[in-house]
Every structure is written in structure tokens, then in C-alpha cells.
Design an enzyme around this catalytic site. Structure first.
Site, PDB file in Angstrom:
ATOM      1  CB  CYS A 192      -0.908   0.010   1.227  1.00 48.85           C
ATOM      2  SG  CYS A 192      -1.876   1.540   1.366  1.00 48.85           S
ATOM      3  CB  CYS A 225      -2.268   4.744   4.102  1.00 48.26           C
ATOM      4  SG  CYS A 225      -3.690   3.894   3.375  1.00 48.26           S
ATOM      5  CB  SER A 226      -0.831   1.171   6.907  1.00 55.71           C
ATOM      6  OG  SER A 226      -2.055   1.580   7.484  1.00 55.71           O
ATOM      7  CB  CYS A 227      -4.539  -0.764   2.514  1.00 52.10           C
ATOM      8  SG  CYS A 227      -5.341   0.857   2.563  1.00 52.10           S
TER       9      CYS A 227
END
Lengths: 194, 227
Positions: free
Chosen positions: A92, A95-97
Site C-alpha cells: 500500500c 498508507c497501510s492497507c
């Protein structure tokens, strides 16, 4: 940080916005219950049962929910299979998906600038950062999780595991092999009592 | 927004550093940061795209220096202040100076398991046919909106191929711009679009690398065919 966050939690509790018992339950869930052992069971079943594998690749959300894993950050699952010629990697960049129900919370490196910047440009280099390599003729497929679709890599079943139970197979499935930054353990890496 | 969070293809950050036997949390405050973020999210005072927007709108230096849970905390505090749920002074001191807003209902302990197991679907009803089909060539638009968007910079202006039609999903750009009381969670067709690494990074790129992003219909244009 401990002082700051404790103050915030006190404030939000006093305001009536959060229930401390609910906070404890959220932490307990992601620290002790949900984790890559869930994904490992999904992968092991796909290795053992061709029908399940077909379902998993066609409708991952339903096939994974059938094993009891669903919900937050896994509402829309897609499983991408590695083959002899294609290696998948999930990132990702924005972000941090990350697919929480099957892998738990993401590791620090997954959310870090080095991984988020490099995976889409040099996935082969990322693999070598992990001390892993794949044959030179293998194609890389990188999946950037820019929407609410969450990707899980279905790694190749290691050779020499014919006749293994799903429980035994799951022992070979590492977290990183389901992100695509690693490979499963080899048969000889685990002691199997046949 | 062309923010510091949009990291794909940046260089100079050094190698990825995996941690052997990494624990789920590295400090107790990280546990609380996760739980507070999830629990406050469940109160419905903001949606996921507004939360992402708050994180990527942090001052760039702060974003880069923070750990990821610090990013979450900063954004959580900023969103609460912006919505009048708490004052900056209250957050700094931890001391309550005015009671909480009664409209904010906490996530109850008894509802946690169900809430986590259910999640929040991003899928919406199909109202019109998809504009693109699998196999179709498309160009990611060269656009630079000031607000929240999920089209990473590294694909903008580039040509790729639709490899999967995911369905109709909430459009983050509009969702992040939701004003309280106004429903802005309409869906739009979402596609996985794959790009050849040489298209993205030039002729010297590894010819055996393909990268896909999930892109909404309004991020894409049909490829103009040669006359």
C-alpha cells in the site's frame, strides 16, 4: 508517548466516547486471536483442496469467510496465486492497507517508507532485502492496495509435501509468503511426523 | 493532494528492514493507539477516507519522522479538535473541561466482536453499466486535486490495462469531502489497472515487472486510438 496516550484515553473515557472494556477487547483480538495463522489455514486448504482453491480465486471474500475470517480491513478480498512464472507482491504505497482478518496488523516494515516506495519500482530488490530470490525468468506482479480491496498472495505449494495434512501444510505458510515478500518454508524446514 | 504519503517510486529510503520475530506491538501506547483509533472510528464521527485524509495532511516532516501509530494518534487528535469533540487543551492535559457531546455513542464492549467481524462494506449498488471492461486500455488521468484522492502520482498520465472489474465502490475523493449530515458515500465503478514497469519508470525498468493499482472510473480515460 505512554503518558500522552494514557492522558488521551482518560479524556475520551471521561467524555463518554470510549468504553475501556471495549478497548481491551480490541487489543486482545488483534494481539492474540487474529493473525497470519488465519491466512495460513486458508492457504493450506487451497493447497489441499482443488475445489476450495477454485472458490478462493473466484470469490475470496466468501471462501475466506467460510473459514470464519471476515470483517474490518478484509471486507473485499482478492487472492492472487503465484505460479512457476509469476510472483505476486502486495503493498500500500499511500498508507497501510493490509488484510487484517487473515494476516492481523501489518508489521512496521510494511508501513515504512522503504517498502512503500520501493515495492512498485523494484520488487526484485525488495525480495533481496528479505534475503529471498526467485528465478530470473519469473515475472513480478505488484498489487498496490489503493482502494478497499485487500490482497492475499497464494504461494506455491512446496514440493515434497504430498499427503501432508492441512495442519502440517499450514506450518509452512509464513506471513511474508502471503504478502509476497517471502516464500513458504520448505518441507525439510519443519519436522513432520508422518 | 500531492502529499508526502504518496511514496510509490520515491528513492533513497534505503533497504526494507524486516524485524525478526516482530511483536504485534512494540510498546503499550501502541496498543492504546490502535484501540482508540478503532473505537473512535466506530462512533461514526468521521469515515475512513476522512481519517486517511487527516493522516496524510499532517505536516510532511512530522509524517516522515513519526512511527505509523504516531501518525494515527496525531490524526485522531486533530479530527477530534476539528469536530469539537475535545479541545486542544483537554488533549494536552488529559483533563476534561467540558462534558462530552451526548450524540457520540461509544462502541460497547458487547458489540466489539460483531463490529470487527462485520467491518464496513465499501460496495454500493450498481446504478449504471461499467464504462470499461477487462482487457481495455485506459490512461490514468494527469490530475492533482488538492483534496484526498487515491490515484497515486506514479501512475498519473500513464497507460495501463483493466485486468479486473471490482464492482461499484465508494469514491474516496467525495467521501473524504463529506460534510457532516450530507451523504457523500456514493459509489463508482472500481477497476484493477495493470501497468508495465517500463511505462511507469522508463525503458531501463525491469521488463518483467507489472504493477497494478485499484482505480475508480473517474480516475481513468479510454485510450484514444490512433486515427
Amino acid at each position: 508517548m505512554d503518558v500522552r496516550v494514557r492522558a488521551l484515553q482518560t479524556l475520551l473515557t471521561d467524555k463518554g466516547y470510549v468504553d475501556p472494556a471495549a478497548l481491551d477487547r480490541i487489543i486482545e483480538t488483534y494481539e492474540t486471536e487474529v493473525g497470519p495463522h488465519n491466512g495460513a489455514k486458508v492457504v493450506a486448504r487451497a493447497w489441499a483442496e482443488p475445489d476450495y482453491r477454485e472458490w478462493l480465486l473466484r470469490d475470496a471474500t466468501a471462501a475466506i469467510a467460510a473459514m470464519g475470517y471476515s470483517g474490518r480491513q478484509g471486507e473485499h478480498m482478492v487472492v492472487v496465486p503465484n505460479t512457476e512464472t509469476v510472483h505476486n507482491m502486495v503493498v500500500c504505497t499511500l498508507c497501510s492497507c493490509y488484510p487484517w482478518p487473515v494476516l492481523g496488523l501489518p508489521p512496521v516494515w510494511y508501513k515504512s517508507a522503504p517498502y512503500r516506495s520501493k515495492a512498485v519500482m523494484d520488487p526484485r530488490g525488495v525480495l533481496s532485502d528479505f534475503g529471498v530470490s526467485v528465478p530470473a525468468d519469473v515475472t513480478f506482479r505488484v498489487w498496490d492496495s489503493t482502494a478497499e480491496i485487500r490482497y492475499l498472495v497464494l504461494p506455491l505449494r512446496p514440493p515434497g509435501t504430498e499427503g501432508w495434512t492441512q495442519e502440517q501444510l499450514a506450518e509452512l505458510v509464513t506471513r511474508d509468503s502471503m504478502i509476497g515478500t517471502g516464500l513458504p518454508l520448505r518441507a525439510q524446514d519443519v519436522a513432520v511426523t508422518a | 493532494m500531492n502529499g508526502v504519503h504518496d511514496m510509490g517510486g520515491m528513492q533513497g529510503y534505503g533497504p526494507v528492514q524486516p524485524e525478526l520475530d516482530e511483536p504485534v506491538f512494540h510498546a503499550n501506547w501502541e496498543r492504546q493507539a490502535l484501540a482508540l483509533t478503532v473505537a473512535m472510528g466506530a462512533t461514526g464521527q468521521w469515515n475512513i477516507d476522512q481519517a486517511r485524509s487527516a493522516r496524510e495532511s499532517l505536516p510532511p516532516l512530522r509524517y516522515m519522522q513519526n512511527s505509523y501509530y504516531q501518525i494515527w494518534l496525531d490524526a485522531l487528535e486533530n479530527m477530534m479538535v476539528a469536530r469539537g469533540l475535545a479541545t486542544h487543551q483537554e488533549i494536552t492535559t488529559g483533563q476534561l473541561t467540558q462534558p462530552g457531546l451526548p450524540a457520540v455513542k461509544p462502541l460497547a464492549r458487547a458489540k466489539v466482536d460483531a463490529a470487527l467481524a462485520q467491518g464496513t462494506s465499501a460496495e454500493r449498488l450498481v446504478r449504471q453499466p461499467a464504462r470499461f471492461a477487462e482487457g481495455q486500455r485506459v490512461r490514468a488521468l494527469n490530475q492533482h486535486p488538492m483534496g484526498h484522492t487515491r490515484l497515486p502520482r506514479y501512475v498519473r498520465g500513464h497507460v495501463g490495462t483493466v485486468v479486473k472489474v471490482h464492482g461499484v465502490h465508494v469514491l474516496p475523493d467525495r467521501h473524504a469531502a463529506t460534510v457532516q449530515g450530507v451523504d457523500s458515500n456514493e459509489g463508482e465503478w472500481l477497476y484493477a489497472v495493470v501497468f508495465d514497469a517500463r511505462e511507469l519508470w522508463g525503458p531501463a525498468a525491469d521488463p518483467q515487472v507489472r504493477v497494478s493499482v485499484d482505480a475508480w472510473e473517474s480516475y481513468l480515460a479510454p485510450l484514444e486510438t490512433a486515427a
